[in-house]
Write a protein that holds these residues in place. Sequence first.
Motif, PDB file in Angstrom:
ATOM      1  N   PHE A 130       1.239  -1.161  -0.247  1.00 48.08           N
ATOM      2  CA  PHE A 130       0.133   0.452  -0.103  1.00 48.08           C
ATOM      3  C   PHE A 130       0.710   1.113   0.289  1.00 48.08           C
ATOM      4  O   PHE A 130       1.534   1.190   0.909  1.00 48.08           O
ATOM      5  N   LEU A 131       0.900   1.928  -0.891  1.00 49.58           N
ATOM      6  CA  LEU A 131       2.210   2.368  -1.256  1.00 49.58           C
ATOM      7  C   LEU A 131       1.256   4.541  -1.083  1.00 49.58           C
ATOM      8  O   LEU A 131       0.846   4.702  -2.354  1.00 49.58           O
ATOM      9  N   CYS A 132       2.158   5.147  -1.422  1.00 52.42           N
ATOM     10  CA  CYS A 132       1.565   6.963  -1.663  1.00 52.42           C
ATOM     11  C   CYS A 132       2.547   7.695  -1.664  1.00 52.42           C
ATOM     12  O   CYS A 132       3.192   7.512  -0.327  1.00 52.42           O
ATOM     13  N   ASN A 133       3.297   7.805  -2.502  1.00 53.09           N
ATOM     14  CA  ASN A 133       4.366   8.833  -2.932  1.00 53.09           C
ATOM     15  C   ASN A 133       4.206   9.554  -4.458  1.00 53.09           C
ATOM     16  O   ASN A 133       3.574   9.221  -5.730  1.00 53.09           O
ATOM     17  N   ARG A 134       4.789   9.995  -4.523  1.00 54.84           N
ATOM     18  CA  ARG A 134       5.554  11.175  -5.828  1.00 54.84           C
ATOM     19  C   ARG A 134       5.620  10.181  -7.087  1.00 54.84           C
ATOM     20  O   ARG A 134       6.397   8.908  -7.322  1.00 54.84           O
ATOM     21  N   TYR A 135       5.003  10.534  -8.425  1.00 57.05           N
ATOM     22  CA  TYR A 135       4.703   9.699  -9.993  1.00 57.05           C
ATOM     23  C   TYR A 135       6.747   9.720  -9.812  1.00 57.05           C
ATOM     24  O   TYR A 135       7.090   8.855 -10.505  1.00 57.05           O
ATOM     25  N   GLU A 136       6.946  11.226  -9.602  1.00 53.07           N
ATOM     26  CA  GLU A 136       8.534  11.961  -9.526  1.00 53.07           C
ATOM     27  C   GLU A 136       8.516  13.090  -8.674  1.00 53.07           C
ATOM     28  O   GLU A 136       8.124  13.315  -8.495  1.00 53.07           O
TER      29      GLU A 136
END
Length: 202
Positions: A130-136
């Motif tokens: 389960f992840l929430c991070n920047r596309y770049e």
Amino acid sequence: SKQIEDGEIKTVLDIGGGYGFFNALFKNIYPNTTQILIDFPHQLIFAYYFFKEKFPKAKILDIRNLDVVKLTYEEIVKYDFILIPTDRTDLLQKNTIDLVSNFFSLGEMTREIFEKYLNSEFYITSKYEFLCNRYESSPYFEKTYDNDITILDYKINKKNIIYFGTFPLHKYYIKKKYLIFAEKGIFSSNYFLYLGKRNWNR
């Protein structure tokens, strides 16, 4: 999610979980889970007292006793919370984590540390992520972090996706300007929110 069977997740690991908000929220909804948190020692101190306040009867394994316990799956599920410093992730073995999570910080790490986590046995053999991070992490027009990590480095397989979307919040930040004044800035990259299954046969 309806694709996750009730009771299938017993061990939850949050990488860089701070004082443990996500772990506490998960534990409150699913009390029969073991919540594991990896962070710097000073953050683990806050997490310890936060968990003790919210769950007075909880059984917590912290840095003081990590060396006398072998963290097998059977041993892990004996605890409510386990607090692991960033330099002791080697204590976690394969096939011990059902759900691994991270919110924001994987994309802020150096590539070396990022790959250390994603290639670790406990991560590779986890059931879900389960992840929430920047596309770049560092777009070419704004080198936010000293890395070149993008969503492609998370190696998300389309067939494993349970949910994928753009995180609707966390678009702005406040930066200091001229002593007591501040201004609102816009993050150079949106954040993806992803829930997926890693090991279908585990």
